[in-house]
Design an enzyme around this catalytic site. Sequence first.
Site, PDB file in Angstrom:
ATOM      1  N   TRP A 255      26.040 -21.455 -35.551  1.00 51.34           N
ATOM      2  CA  TRP A 255      26.168 -20.021 -35.245  1.00 51.34           C
ATOM      3  C   TRP A 255      27.577 -19.531 -35.575  1.00 51.34           C
ATOM      4  O   TRP A 255      27.750 -18.425 -36.101  1.00 51.34           O
ATOM      5  CB  TRP A 255      25.806 -19.741 -33.787  1.00 51.34           C
ATOM      6  CG  TRP A 255      24.372 -20.054 -33.481  1.00 51.34           C
ATOM      7  CD1 TRP A 255      23.902 -20.997 -32.612  1.00 51.34           C
ATOM      8  CD2 TRP A 255      23.197 -19.430 -34.054  1.00 51.34           C
ATOM      9  NE1 TRP A 255      22.522 -21.001 -32.610  1.00 51.34           N
ATOM     10  CE2 TRP A 255      22.071 -20.061 -33.480  1.00 51.34           C
ATOM     11  CE3 TRP A 255      23.001 -18.425 -35.000  1.00 51.34           C
ATOM     12  CZ2 TRP A 255      20.762 -19.704 -33.816  1.00 51.34           C
ATOM     13  CZ3 TRP A 255      21.692 -18.065 -35.338  1.00 51.34           C
ATOM     14  CH2 TRP A 255      20.597 -18.704 -34.745  1.00 51.34           C
TER      15      TRP A 255
ATOM     16  N   ASP B 123      30.966 -15.199 -28.658  1.00 46.93           N
ATOM     17  CA  ASP B 123      29.505 -15.224 -28.738  1.00 46.93           C
ATOM     18  C   ASP B 123      29.031 -16.105 -27.593  1.00 46.93           C
ATOM     19  O   ASP B 123      29.169 -17.327 -27.632  1.00 46.93           O
ATOM     20  CB  ASP B 123      29.061 -15.802 -30.088  1.00 46.93           C
ATOM     21  CG  ASP B 123      27.552 -16.021 -30.173  1.00 46.93           C
ATOM     22  OD1 ASP B 123      26.839 -15.694 -29.193  1.00 46.93           O
ATOM     23  OD2 ASP B 123      27.078 -16.524 -31.212  1.00 46.93           O
TER      24      ASP B 123
ATOM     25  N   LYS C  65      18.160 -16.290 -24.417  1.00 45.35           N
ATOM     26  CA  LYS C  65      18.390 -17.646 -23.937  1.00 45.35           C
ATOM     27  C   LYS C  65      18.528 -17.658 -22.421  1.00 45.35           C
ATOM     28  O   LYS C  65      17.794 -18.342 -21.745  1.00 45.35           O
ATOM     29  CB  LYS C  65      19.636 -18.250 -24.584  1.00 45.35           C
ATOM     30  CG  LYS C  65      19.362 -18.966 -25.905  1.00 45.35           C
ATOM     31  CD  LYS C  65      19.565 -18.126 -27.101  1.00 45.35           C
ATOM     32  CE  LYS C  65      19.232 -18.829 -28.400  1.00 45.35           C
ATOM     33  NZ  LYS C  65      20.065 -18.356 -29.495  1.00 45.35           N
TER      34      LYS C  65
HETATM   35  C1  PLP Z   1      20.480 -17.982 -30.681  1.00 47.26           C
HETATM   36  C2  PLP Z   1      21.909 -17.770 -30.951  1.00 47.26           C
HETATM   37  C3  PLP Z   1      22.343 -16.780 -31.852  1.00 47.26           C
HETATM   38  C4  PLP Z   1      21.388 -15.919 -32.638  1.00 47.26           C
HETATM   39  O1  PLP Z   1      20.836 -14.955 -31.833  1.00 47.26           O
HETATM   40  P1  PLP Z   1      19.848 -13.842 -32.402  1.00 47.26           P
HETATM   41  O2  PLP Z   1      19.656 -13.010 -31.179  1.00 47.26           O
HETATM   42  O3  PLP Z   1      18.612 -14.537 -32.856  1.00 47.26           O
HETATM   43  O4  PLP Z   1      20.527 -13.125 -33.495  1.00 47.26           O
HETATM   44  C5  PLP Z   1      23.697 -16.619 -32.021  1.00 47.26           C
HETATM   45  N1  PLP Z   1      24.591 -17.374 -31.362  1.00 47.26           N
HETATM   46  C6  PLP Z   1      24.206 -18.321 -30.506  1.00 47.26           C
HETATM   47  C7  PLP Z   1      25.238 -19.136 -29.798  1.00 47.26           C
HETATM   48  C8  PLP Z   1      22.859 -18.558 -30.271  1.00 47.26           C
HETATM   49  O5  PLP Z   1      22.482 -19.506 -29.410  1.00 47.26           O
END
Ligand code: PLP
Length: 362
Positions: A103, A173, A197
Amino acid sequence: MENRIYNFSAGPAVLPEAVLKEAQENLMALPGVGMSILEISHRSKTFDDIINQAREDLVKLLDISDDYSVLFLQGGASLQFYMVPLNIMPPNNKADYIVTGAWSKKAVKEAKRVGVVNIAATAEDGNFNRIPKQEELKLDPGASFLHYTSNNTIYGTQFKTEPEAGNVTLVCDASSDILHKKIDVNKYGIIYAGAQKNMGPAGVTLVIIRNDLLERCSDDLPTMLNYKTHVDKNSMFNTPNTFGVYIIGLVAKWLLNNGGLDKMYETNKHKAALLYDCIDESEGFYKGHAEKDSRSLMNVTFNLPTEELEKKLVAEALDAGFSGLKGHRSVGGLRASIYNAFPTKGVEELVRFMKEFQAKNS
Ligand SMILES: *Cc1c(COP(=O)(O)O)cnc(C)c1O
């Protein structure tokens, strides 16, 4: 009710049963409204109350000060990979990124469209099995921001504390560990997280942004990609994901009603310890992917002596009612995602299952 199995999926992921029940009970008609959340206007007083309450409860949980705006956007964390640099990389047009997984790499790719990216550190040489230490970071004091990924969903590593960015704006993030514990939001410029998540269903991205950063957002940006638009319009410049925001609100209430984030953190540490202890006590039968001091409380990644055994464990686990244990293809092996809503009992039962599996297969 339909029997629910244990859902170890990395995302979209398990939600609190109490939240699902409440949503189900009120799906035909919200109390006192006579219409479903799926049917009401986002311009209604009802939805105004829902989005404002959700925001208020998140503010309470994370102790967010008035210096910040809390947004419910769309496009996932993946759109934030671009929106963050687009809005706040100027005027310096350079930024530091700590690369701790797939990511982070995707975030770097988008940032390069806007300006110069300095990789402050990367853990790629060990297949992202660890979090770089503070002293390894090569930081540029002139950077517009320092970006990092707090929890690496795929590799099962996690920062224990945020990196020190000095006077540089810190951007995180936090898609896969937001709300897993209390953090000091004041240390951050922007925190963003896809909801699916640890916070709600897919389709909403939470963005917490310090208001002074809005001065960096150019009026020439496309309207929907400008943070100012969404701050000015209370996340309702266009139609928001009304159902997603509603569920996030229920999850926030659930957290508040169950002791808040400090309590959640204790439970999360306990759940993760059960699994890591099982791995550490297996005398090498189970082998954790992450180095011990980099282990994630949210995603527990591990391997078995052979790929065959890994496949066997996943298949037998599924039969026994444990779903979603297959690891991401870039790590192989297994991954147990045990977010806030994942019940302790499910972890205990998985540990029992793993011990039996080891006894039968070693
Ligand atoms: C799942 C995830 C993403 C991507 O998220 P989307 O909502 O599908 O764009 C980005 N960063 C992390 C750390 C993730 O676990």
